[in-house]
Scaffold this motif. Structure first.
Motif, PDB file in Angstrom:
ATOM      1  N   LYS A 172       0.831  -1.204   0.000  1.00 35.18           N
ATOM      2  CA  LYS A 172       0.000   0.000   0.000  1.00 35.18           C
ATOM      3  C   LYS A 172       0.869   1.260   0.000  1.00 35.18           C
ATOM      4  O   LYS A 172       0.535   2.262  -0.640  1.00 35.18           O
ATOM      5  N   MET A 173       1.989   1.192   0.712  1.00 39.00           N
ATOM      6  CA  MET A 173       2.864   2.346   0.846  1.00 39.00           C
ATOM      7  C   MET A 173       3.433   2.778  -0.505  1.00 39.00           C
ATOM      8  O   MET A 173       3.654   3.966  -0.759  1.00 39.00           O
ATOM      9  N   TRP A 174       3.700   1.814  -1.378  1.00 38.03           N
ATOM     10  CA  TRP A 174       4.235   2.169  -2.690  1.00 38.03           C
ATOM     11  C   TRP A 174       3.333   1.644  -3.803  1.00 38.03           C
ATOM     12  O   TRP A 174       3.795   1.078  -4.794  1.00 38.03           O
ATOM     13  N   GLY A 179       5.021   6.942  -4.797  1.00 39.71           N
ATOM     14  CA  GLY A 179       5.057   6.413  -3.436  1.00 39.71           C
ATOM     15  C   GLY A 179       6.308   5.612  -3.168  1.00 39.71           C
ATOM     16  O   GLY A 179       6.864   5.634  -2.057  1.00 39.71           O
ATOM     17  N   PHE A 180       6.775   4.892  -4.186  1.00 35.74           N
ATOM     18  CA  PHE A 180       8.009   4.117  -4.073  1.00 35.74           C
ATOM     19  C   PHE A 180       9.197   5.046  -3.810  1.00 35.74           C
ATOM     20  O   PHE A 180      10.025   4.792  -2.931  1.00 35.74           O
ATOM     21  N   THR A 183       9.039   6.453  -0.329  1.00 39.74           N
ATOM     22  CA  THR A 183       9.476   5.438   0.640  1.00 39.74           C
ATOM     23  C   THR A 183      10.990   5.370   0.681  1.00 39.74           C
ATOM     24  O   THR A 183      11.602   5.263   1.755  1.00 39.74           O
ATOM     25  N   GLY A 184      11.606   5.456  -0.494  1.00 38.49           N
ATOM     26  CA  GLY A 184      13.061   5.446  -0.554  1.00 38.49           C
ATOM     27  C   GLY A 184      13.669   6.631   0.166  1.00 38.49           C
ATOM     28  O   GLY A 184      14.686   6.501   0.867  1.00 38.49           O
ATOM     29  N   LYS A 185      13.064   7.785   0.012  1.00 38.10           N
ATOM     30  CA  LYS A 185      13.567   8.974   0.711  1.00 38.10           C
ATOM     31  C   LYS A 185      13.495   8.794   2.227  1.00 38.10           C
ATOM     32  O   LYS A 185      14.430   9.148   2.962  1.00 38.10           O
ATOM     33  N   THR A 293       3.893  -6.215  -3.661  1.00 41.87           N
ATOM     34  CA  THR A 293       3.396  -5.913  -5.000  1.00 41.87           C
ATOM     35  C   THR A 293       4.250  -4.820  -5.644  1.00 41.87           C
ATOM     36  O   THR A 293       4.679  -3.873  -4.991  1.00 41.87           O
ATOM     37  N   ILE A 294       4.477  -4.943  -6.944  1.00 41.49           N
ATOM     38  CA  ILE A 294       5.211  -3.927  -7.691  1.00 41.49           C
ATOM     39  C   ILE A 294       4.353  -2.654  -7.783  1.00 41.49           C
ATOM     40  O   ILE A 294       3.134  -2.731  -7.920  1.00 41.49           O
TER      41      ILE A 294
END
Length: 415
Positions: A172-174, A179-180, A183-185, A293-294
């Motif tokens: 859900k987060m990405w 969003g991906f 998340t990386g940041k 999930t991708i």
């Protein structure tokens, strides 16, 4: 429409041709000419010997001479050289990105319809099968596997960074690529360490394979230089590079393999076939990985076909191997053993596939995760230079990521 396949490796040029010629698989003795035994060229590193051994145990009167030629690129080059006049094998795999080139010359291969391929083509995903069908209807390859896509991530590193670590929350987060990146940041800000292995293959190559049209339109005309979907994927990659969340390690390199057990990055875009490679190079990280999930929800990276060259000495024996070893039942068994995702959708509802849990990846239901990624695909047309065009975009982004390219001119440089 065509299959999404793996990113092209660097072109090997004359030096690679010398290496392939030196290994001379075509100079080996043939399959014996008895109509049952046969010579099989294969990619290295995919444990084809296991399948061959299983086949010979089931058929003790048959001998299969297996030669591991090299990488997918080296195998394609060796096949190209052999088709030009050298000695060909009886059976050879063709990686999906290379298939558009070979299918343009169907006279170089047996039309597998003469052996009954038209009767079993419905067993396979139609958009995978179509890539191996020539304009005249000739079928030159049968699919061996497909690379449904997800993201493998380190749960322990996520927890240490204060991020959610369960796969549902992570997915859900990405759910989007933005969003991906965010998340990386968050991960890099909390740890001071890279989030993903590299941007070109883990972001651009995946995002550009989620488009409705890629480098060619549906009629086969090149549109790579003016397709807004491709440009959006390229700009997304530049955004990810600018976020400074990458370890800048080339996928599949020795450095990449060495980085896995050290936790030098926490995330990698992972087709189903990659899970076994992570397991092999980072055995002590068992239970520390999971699969989410991708971003975008669907994707594919990889897939190959088995073909029989027109001048094969034992084509019937090669076809018997294809028909048995690439049947839906065997593809299911192969998935349960090594994780190679079937191209045969009839087994996607098999309870053994749905119940498959991978303890190395925190008990992830890999069968369901990866087949769902396939079922959400909207295939696009692949042309003969899809691999070459893709390599130019990847190279331009790699130059930017490594500091030798200018992000302001990267698109024009690639085009």
């Amino acid at each position: 429409m065509k299959l999404r396949t793996s990113p092209p490796l660097a072109l090997l040029a004359a030096a690679a041709l010398a290496v392939v010629t030196a290994c001379s698989p075509g100079s080996a003795s043939g399959g014996g000419g008895d109509g049952k035994s046969f010579e099989f060229w294969s990619f290295s590193g995919i444990d084809q010997k296991s399948d061959v051994d299983d086949y010979m145990r089931a058929h003790p009167d048959i001998q299969v001479k297996l030669t591991e030629v090299g990488s997918t690129t080296e195998t394609a080059q060796a096949l190209t050289t052999a088709l030009a006049g050298g000695k060909v094998p009886d059976l050879v795999p063709i990686q999906g990105d290379d298939m558009p080139k070979f299918v343009q010359q169907p006279q170089n291969f047996h039309d597998l319809r003469t052996f009954g391929a038209d009767q079993i083509k419905g067993d396979y995903l139609d958009w995978v099968m179509e890539q191996a069908v020539a304009d005249g209807g000739q079928i030159i390859g049968i699919p061996t596997d497909v690379g449904g896509l997800a993201v493998a991530y380190r749960t322990d590193l996520f927890a240490a960074a204060g991020l959610p670590a369960d796969r549902e929350s992570v997915s859900k987060m990405w759910s989007t690529w933005d969003g991906f990146i965010e998340t990386g940041k968050r991960y890099t800000a909390a740890t001071g360490k890279p989030f993903l292995d590299n941007v070109p293959t883990s972001v651009f190559y995946q995002a550009v394979n989620q488009v409705s049209q890629k480098y060619y339109d549906d009629a086969g005309n090149p549109i790579y230089d003016r397709n807004p979907e491709v440009r959006a994927a390229f700009d997304l990659a530049l955004k990810a590079i600018d976020a400074d969340i990458s370890a800048k390690i080339s996928f599949g390199s020795d450095g990449w393999n060495a980085a896995l057990p050290r936790g030098d990055f926490a995330v990698v875009s992972a087709p189903s076939w990659l899970l076994d490679q992570i397991r092999r190079y980072a055995p002590d990280t068992a239970g520390k990985w999971d699969v989410a999930t991708i971003p975008g929800g669907a994707g594919n990276w990889g897939g190959s076909y088995l073909a029989i060259p027109a001048r094969a000495q034992n084509p019937e024996a090669a076809w018997a191997y294809i028909k048995e070893m690439q049947s839906p039942q065997h593809q299911l068994e192969h998935f349960l053993e090594v994780g190679a995702l079937p191209t045969t959708p009839s087994v996607y509802e098999d309870q053994r596939l749905k119940d498959q849990r991978d303890l190395f990846y925190s008990g992830a239901a890999t069968g369901e995760i990866y087949t769902q990624a396939l079922l959400g695909l909207k295939p696009f047309h692949m042309g003969p230079d899809t691999g070459t065009i893709g390599s130019k975009f990847l190279n331009a982004l790699t130059n930017v990521e490594q500091g030798s390219g200018d992000p302001a001119t990267a698109w024009d440089d690639a085009v």
